[in-house]
Design an enzyme around this catalytic site. Structure first.
Site, PDB file in Angstrom:
ATOM      1  N   ASP A  35      -3.923  -5.837   9.894  1.00  0.00           N
ATOM      2  CA  ASP A  35      -4.677  -6.010  11.135  1.00  0.00           C
ATOM      3  C   ASP A  35      -3.935  -6.904  12.124  1.00  0.00           C
ATOM      4  OD1 ASP A  35      -6.736  -4.420  10.297  1.00  0.00           O
ATOM      5  OD2 ASP A  35      -8.062  -6.055   9.689  1.00  0.00           O
ATOM      6  N   LYS A  57      -6.933  -4.040  15.804  1.00  0.00           N
ATOM      7  CA  LYS A  57      -7.924  -3.797  16.853  1.00  0.00           C
ATOM      8  C   LYS A  57      -8.013  -5.014  17.754  1.00  0.00           C
ATOM      9  CE  LYS A  57     -10.794  -1.213  13.548  1.00  0.00           C
ATOM     10  NZ  LYS A  57     -12.076  -1.219  12.816  1.00  0.00           N
ATOM     11  N   MET A 172     -16.211 -13.874  16.869  1.00  0.00           N
ATOM     12  CA  MET A 172     -15.975 -12.809  17.853  1.00  0.00           C
ATOM     13  C   MET A 172     -16.970 -12.883  19.014  1.00  0.00           C
ATOM     14  SD  MET A 172     -15.548  -9.746  15.016  1.00  0.00           S
ATOM     15  CE  MET A 172     -17.200 -10.110  14.392  1.00  0.00           C
TER      16      MET A 172
END
Length: 516
Positions: A35, A57, A172
């Site tokens: 990632d 991502k 996040m």
């Protein structure tokens, strides 16, 4: 035959925070699927033959959808490969690891899940904020700050969170900071509740912003504070002033270039990381075999004819003994020889081979060895020096002037390494390098030539004028000066620890005594 998938929590950013089991899985893998937020340095531990597949991502772009990542893991495993699936933090803490496991199980793919340290705990800790503390917080909650946008309504119980006396950690959530604050205030949370945002937690460029629910949105906007960041809400934030430790390290928020050969860069890079800095590895030299080992092999076969064996570097020791073993000899072949070693590391390398050096100068350079040997050699003695193909002639010439017969044999070569050239050029242009370390004259010469700093108007001195230049010793510093590069610090002891000490003393005037 089906392969196997290791779902590994790579930790929050500091490469040292991966578990031992996780790292062992990386070393075993044929394929690394990773990632965006994993520590990139972990990729170095994979086998040289491993395939690397990036599936990262970001809020703006997804390389692959989650379904495509699931299919990729299944496809690779069905080919019989061992896959290390590296995920930031912990695989199951908002990492969608559960979805990947379900997909693997449906296709009967063997898997293991290796827990990782979540940023919900690590980022606050590196900012000096404990998520629990007696008298302030006896619990903490981890909440997503980025719910599935396709949800009809939020599944977060804002009323319960607003009444919670413990610590709230949102992951996040920086892009939704205003909504998070508004929801908490609307449900009764005190507007003066302390809050902290920790960006890139546990990394050398970590940034922490503190405030209260009443002013944090405006502060974040003013600072242009962006993701990735952890949001911590609660009274424990006020402990930061007492408990902050990581951001006080001497190299914190500093990029330090390491020009050593890739095979030898780890010691210096590790020390820089331990002191809070970001090592930028740019190995300007590669250590390679010589065109032929014949001269060295012939010298080894005739060791009985020599009186002295002189090693000027760890590489010289390594390659000499490799050839000794290749010829089916061992250290008994050195019986009757006196040995010299320049530098503590060279001395230690010899000791690892069972040889205790007879002569080790206190000052780690050829000139000091010459003075020391004057008292012990006699005219006509034969000396063997296995070393790099290109090296200073000071030592052999001085020994010959004393009437000694000196054979200088190439044991290895140092050649240019041009990898990452554009990256370093860009960092220099944007003044992103705080310091450059040089550990030999070869690293200086190759640095200048690889970056073409001696071409046209790009003179080295001008290009590096805003960067701290640190050298391992006076010989290396002298080479810098020959290229017009101003040297800012020279190690008192010509070793990697000595180089690091000189950087600590010179790079940060406010460094605390514990780091000296």
């Amino acid at each position: 035959m089906s392969g196997r998938v290791y779902l590994i929590g790579a930790g929050p950013g500091d490469e040292g925070l991966i578990t031992v089991k996780g790292l062992n899985c990386v070393k075993e893998a044929n394929v690394i699927v990773y990632d965006r937020l994993i520590p990139q340095a972990l990729l170095r531990y994979a086998p040289s033959t491993a395939e690397f597949i990036f599936v990262g991502k970001s809020p703006e772009k997804h390389t692959l959808t989650q379904e495509e990542i699931n299919d990729l893991l299944i496809e690779q495993a069905e080919q019989g490969k061992i896959i290390a699936r590296l995920k930031g933090g912990d695989p199951f803490v908002f990492g969608r690891g559960g979805e990947e496991v379900i997909a693997l199980k449906e296709h009967n793919i063997p898997f293991e899940v290796v827990p990782g340290i979540t940023s919900a705990v690590a980022a606050p800790m590196y900012a000096g904020i404990p998520v629990t503390h007696r008298g302030l917080s006896s619990s903490f909650a981890v909440i997503t700050g980025h719910e599935d946008p396709d949800k009809a309504e939020s599944s977060i119980s804002w009323q319960d969170l607003a009444l919670e006396s413990g610590t709230l950690c949102f992951l996040m959530g920086v892009g939704n900071l205003s909504r998070i604050v508004d929801n908490l205030l609307a449900h009764g949370k005190d507007s003066e509740t302390p809050i902290a945002l920790v960006r890139w937690g546990t990394r050398p460029y970590q940034k922490t912003l503190t405030g209260t629910l009443s002013n944090i949105v405006e502060k974040a906007k003013s600072e242009n504070f962006k993701s990735p960041a952890v949001i911590i809400i609660g009274e424990v934030v006020n402990l930061r002033e007492q408990l902050a430790w990581f951001e006080k390290k001497p190299f914190f928020n500093k990029n330090i270039l390491v020009t050593r050969a890739r095979s030898q860069a780890s010691e210096l890079s590790y020390k820089i990381s331990q002191l809070g800095g970001q090592p930028v590895e740019f190995p300007t030299i590669k250590i390679e075999k010589p065109d032929t080992y014949q001269p060295l092999d012939e010298a080894i076969k005739k060791l009985a004819e020599y009186n002295w064996l002189v090693f000027t570097s760890v590489n010289g020791v390594k390659h000499f003994f490799n050839r000794l073993e290749n010829l089916d000899y061992d250290c008994r072949q050195l019986a009757g020889l006196k040995t010299c070693a320049i530098g503590s590391k060279t001395k230690e390398s010899l000791e690892e081979k069972g040889i205790k050096a007879d002569v080790v100068p206190q000052e780690y350079r050829a000139e000091a060895l010459i003075d020391l040997m004057k008292e012990q050699v006699k005219s006509g003695d034969r000396v063997l020096i296995p070393r790099a193909k290109e090296a200073r002639e000071v030592l052999p010439e001085a020994l010959r002037e004393q009437g000694l017969k000196v054979d200088v044999i190439t044991a290895y070569e140092t050649v240019k390494d041009t990898k990452d050239t554009e990256k370093v050029r860009k960092m220099l242009k944007q003044n992103e390098l705080d310091a450059i370390t040089f550990t030999s004259s070869s690293t200086v010469k190759n640095f200048v030539e690889v970056l073409e700093l001696n071409v046209g108007l790009n003179e080295p001195g001008a290009v590096l004028a805003n960067t701290h230049i640190a050298c391992i010793g006076p010989i290396t510093a002298s080479t810098c000066q020959q290229y017009g590069i101003e040297v800012n610090s020279i190690a008192n002891e010509y070793t990697i620890p000595g180089l690091v000490e000189s950087l600590i003393d010179n790079l940060d005037e406010n460094v605390e005594e514990e780091f000296k």
